[in-house]
Design a protein around this motif. Structure first.
Motif, PDB file in Angstrom:
ATOM      1  N   SER A  62       0.949  -1.075  -0.080  1.00 17.54           N
ATOM      2  CA  SER A  62      -0.115  -0.155   0.038  1.00 17.54           C
ATOM      3  C   SER A  62       0.838   1.296  -0.090  1.00 17.54           C
ATOM      4  O   SER A  62       2.180   1.260   0.060  1.00 17.54           O
ATOM      5  CB  SER A  62      -0.914  -0.181   1.231  1.00 17.54           C
ATOM      6  OG  SER A  62      -0.133   0.056   2.397  1.00 17.54           O
ATOM      7  N   GLU A  63       0.227   2.550  -0.331  1.00 16.08           N
ATOM      8  CA  GLU A  63       0.928   3.669  -0.206  1.00 16.08           C
ATOM      9  C   GLU A  63       1.537   3.919   1.111  1.00 16.08           C
ATOM     10  O   GLU A  63       2.872   4.630   1.224  1.00 16.08           O
ATOM     11  CB  GLU A  63       0.119   4.818  -0.713  1.00 16.08           C
ATOM     12  CG  GLU A  63       0.954   6.239  -0.880  1.00 16.08           C
ATOM     13  CD  GLU A  63      -0.153   7.122  -1.313  1.00 16.08           C
ATOM     14  OE1 GLU A  63       0.340   8.354  -1.403  1.00 16.08           O
ATOM     15  OE2 GLU A  63      -1.048   6.739  -1.866  1.00 16.08           O
ATOM     16  N   ALA A  64       0.792   3.633   2.307  1.00 21.08           N
ATOM     17  CA  ALA A  64       1.235   3.637   3.692  1.00 21.08           C
ATOM     18  C   ALA A  64       2.552   3.038   3.703  1.00 21.08           C
ATOM     19  O   ALA A  64       3.436   3.413   4.582  1.00 21.08           O
ATOM     20  CB  ALA A  64       0.111   3.702   4.432  1.00 21.08           C
ATOM     21  N   GLU A  65       2.492   1.692   3.392  1.00 22.99           N
ATOM     22  CA  GLU A  65       3.596   0.656   3.763  1.00 22.99           C
ATOM     23  C   GLU A  65       4.999   1.377   2.921  1.00 22.99           C
ATOM     24  O   GLU A  65       6.087   1.156   3.555  1.00 22.99           O
ATOM     25  CB  GLU A  65       3.278  -0.624   3.168  1.00 22.99           C
ATOM     26  CG  GLU A  65       2.290  -1.349   3.990  1.00 22.99           C
ATOM     27  CD  GLU A  65       1.632  -2.666   3.276  1.00 22.99           C
ATOM     28  OE1 GLU A  65       1.385  -3.423   4.383  1.00 22.99           O
ATOM     29  OE2 GLU A  65       1.742  -2.711   2.424  1.00 22.99           O
ATOM     30  N   GLU A  66       4.599   1.820   1.677  1.00 26.44           N
ATOM     31  CA  GLU A  66       5.747   2.318   0.798  1.00 26.44           C
ATOM     32  C   GLU A  66       6.178   3.523   1.725  1.00 26.44           C
ATOM     33  O   GLU A  66       7.366   3.556   1.465  1.00 26.44           O
ATOM     34  CB  GLU A  66       5.175   2.517  -0.581  1.00 26.44           C
ATOM     35  CG  GLU A  66       6.352   3.027  -1.354  1.00 26.44           C
ATOM     36  CD  GLU A  66       5.946   3.322  -2.935  1.00 26.44           C
ATOM     37  OE1 GLU A  66       6.481   3.898  -3.557  1.00 26.44           O
ATOM     38  OE2 GLU A  66       4.749   2.653  -2.993  1.00 26.44           O
ATOM     39  N   GLN A  67       5.617   4.327   2.049  1.00 24.18           N
ATOM     40  CA  GLN A  67       6.074   5.687   2.746  1.00 24.18           C
ATOM     41  C   GLN A  67       6.674   5.296   4.008  1.00 24.18           C
ATOM     42  O   GLN A  67       7.813   6.015   4.325  1.00 24.18           O
ATOM     43  CB  GLN A  67       4.609   6.584   3.052  1.00 24.18           C
ATOM     44  CG  GLN A  67       4.273   7.061   1.533  1.00 24.18           C
ATOM     45  CD  GLN A  67       3.045   7.785   2.136  1.00 24.18           C
ATOM     46  OE1 GLN A  67       2.487   8.017   3.152  1.00 24.18           O
ATOM     47  NE2 GLN A  67       2.413   8.621   1.187  1.00 24.18           N
TER      48      GLN A  67
ATOM     49  N   ASP B 248      14.490   1.580   4.708  1.00 24.12           N
ATOM     50  CA  ASP B 248      14.774   0.193   4.861  1.00 24.12           C
ATOM     51  C   ASP B 248      15.733  -0.053   3.489  1.00 24.12           C
ATOM     52  O   ASP B 248      15.464   0.334   2.353  1.00 24.12           O
ATOM     53  CB  ASP B 248      13.155  -0.412   4.382  1.00 24.12           C
ATOM     54  CG  ASP B 248      13.169  -1.822   4.654  1.00 24.12           C
ATOM     55  OD1 ASP B 248      14.365  -2.505   4.142  1.00 24.12           O
ATOM     56  OD2 ASP B 248      12.159  -2.392   5.014  1.00 24.12           O
ATOM     57  N   PRO B 249      16.448  -0.816   3.730  1.00 24.52           N
ATOM     58  CA  PRO B 249      17.563  -1.172   2.790  1.00 24.52           C
ATOM     59  C   PRO B 249      16.805  -2.065   1.690  1.00 24.52           C
ATOM     60  O   PRO B 249      17.158  -1.761   0.223  1.00 24.52           O
ATOM     61  CB  PRO B 249      18.717  -2.069   3.344  1.00 24.52           C
ATOM     62  CG  PRO B 249      18.046  -2.534   4.445  1.00 24.52           C
ATOM     63  CD  PRO B 249      17.051  -1.480   4.823  1.00 24.52           C
ATOM     64  N   ASN B 250      15.684  -2.804   2.017  1.00 21.23           N
ATOM     65  CA  ASN B 250      15.015  -3.586   0.717  1.00 21.23           C
ATOM     66  C   ASN B 250      14.315  -2.624   0.021  1.00 21.23           C
ATOM     67  O   ASN B 250      14.115  -2.867  -1.127  1.00 21.23           O
ATOM     68  CB  ASN B 250      14.073  -4.528   1.807  1.00 21.23           C
ATOM     69  CG  ASN B 250      14.927  -5.629   2.353  1.00 21.23           C
ATOM     70  OD1 ASN B 250      15.898  -6.282   1.763  1.00 21.23           O
ATOM     71  ND2 ASN B 250      14.261  -6.196   3.425  1.00 21.23           N
TER      72      ASN B 250
END
Length: 255
Positions: A90-95, A102-104
């Motif tokens: 989701s956009e929230a998870e991406e933000q 996060d290096p990943n």
């Protein structure tokens, strides 16, 4: 071809169709033309689209393979960012991943940028070839329109949407198509260092948007048919309703 059929369907849905022109003169020198419909109906356009599809099919296959590689490489990284494990980022998870550096997530963005760059390089020759064909077709359209205007003594041309009511005789679209069809093919091979006119770029954008809407319409109809078929099956139950989730824009279809 299917692409040409769905493109025609999108045109029919997006613009009012006016009947073909009889041999009589225009009403008070006024005429209407649906420019996009005229060009996409012309033999030069449909032939060029077929030639482009055939010529650049190997490139399209390469693009699909590159997209598949990115998806495979990104799968493990996406799973670490997908904190609620619903299979989507989701956009929230991406933000959140970007905020915590996060290096990943950083690696995922690197992979995505590289994939986009590779795909753009692969697409460029087909885009330029399409632009070159479109510019030639637009030139055919200009000449055909002038020829019809002079032959029918037209003083003013309006778009069909600008007319509340008019007799069938005002529409000269089919007459212009017939004039364009005197040149049924155009080259799709631009000379070295050729650059398109701004008008041509805008026309290509309009065609791309028209195709996008056509594909969406076809996909929606297919989904509706599948749902109707599932509902009609013996023992089938209606699927439970669920709230719509936000989605990111779909990737454009490669040529």
């Amino acid at each position: 071809m299917m692409k040409h059929r769905v493109l025609a369907a999108a045109l029919a849905a997006s613009a009012a169709f006016v009947a073909a022109v009889p041999a009589s003169a225009q009403v008070a020198g006024i005429a209407t033309v649906n420019t996009m419909e005229v060009i996409t109906k012309a033999k030069a356009f449909t032939t060029a689209e077929t030639q482009l599809d055939t010529t650049f099919k190997p490139v399209r296959d390469q693009i699909q393979a590159r997209q598949a590689k990115f998806q495979a490489d990104a799968r493990a990284l996406i799973s670490t960012i997908d904190t609620n494990k619903d299979g989507q980022v989701s956009e929230a998870e991406e933000q959140a991943a970007a905020a915590r550096k996060d290096p990943n997530y950083t690696q995922l963005m690197t992979l995505q940028n590289q994939a986009n760059e590779d795909i753009q390089k692969l697409q460029l020759p087909s885009i330029v070839a399409e632009l070159f064909a479109f510019e030639k077709i637009l030139q055919l359209y200009d000449a055909a329109q002038i020829s019809v205007v002079n032959a029918r003594k037209v003083n003013v041309i309006l778009s069909p949407e600008a007319i509340v009511y008019a007799p069938d005789a005002v529409d000269i679209s089919d007459a212009i198509v017939a004039e364009i069809d005197k040149t049924p093919t155009v080259s799709i091979t631009p000379p070295a260092n050729w650059q398109p006119q701004q008008r041509t770029v805008q026309f290509q954008q309009q065609v791309t948007e028209l195709k996008r809407r056509a594909y969406q319409l076809a996909a929606a109809r297919q989904q509706q048919q599948q749902q109707q078929g599932a509902a009609a099956a013996p023992g089938a139950t209606a699927p439970a309703a669920r709230p719509a989730a936000g989605t990111k824009p779909a990737k454009p279809e490669p040529r």
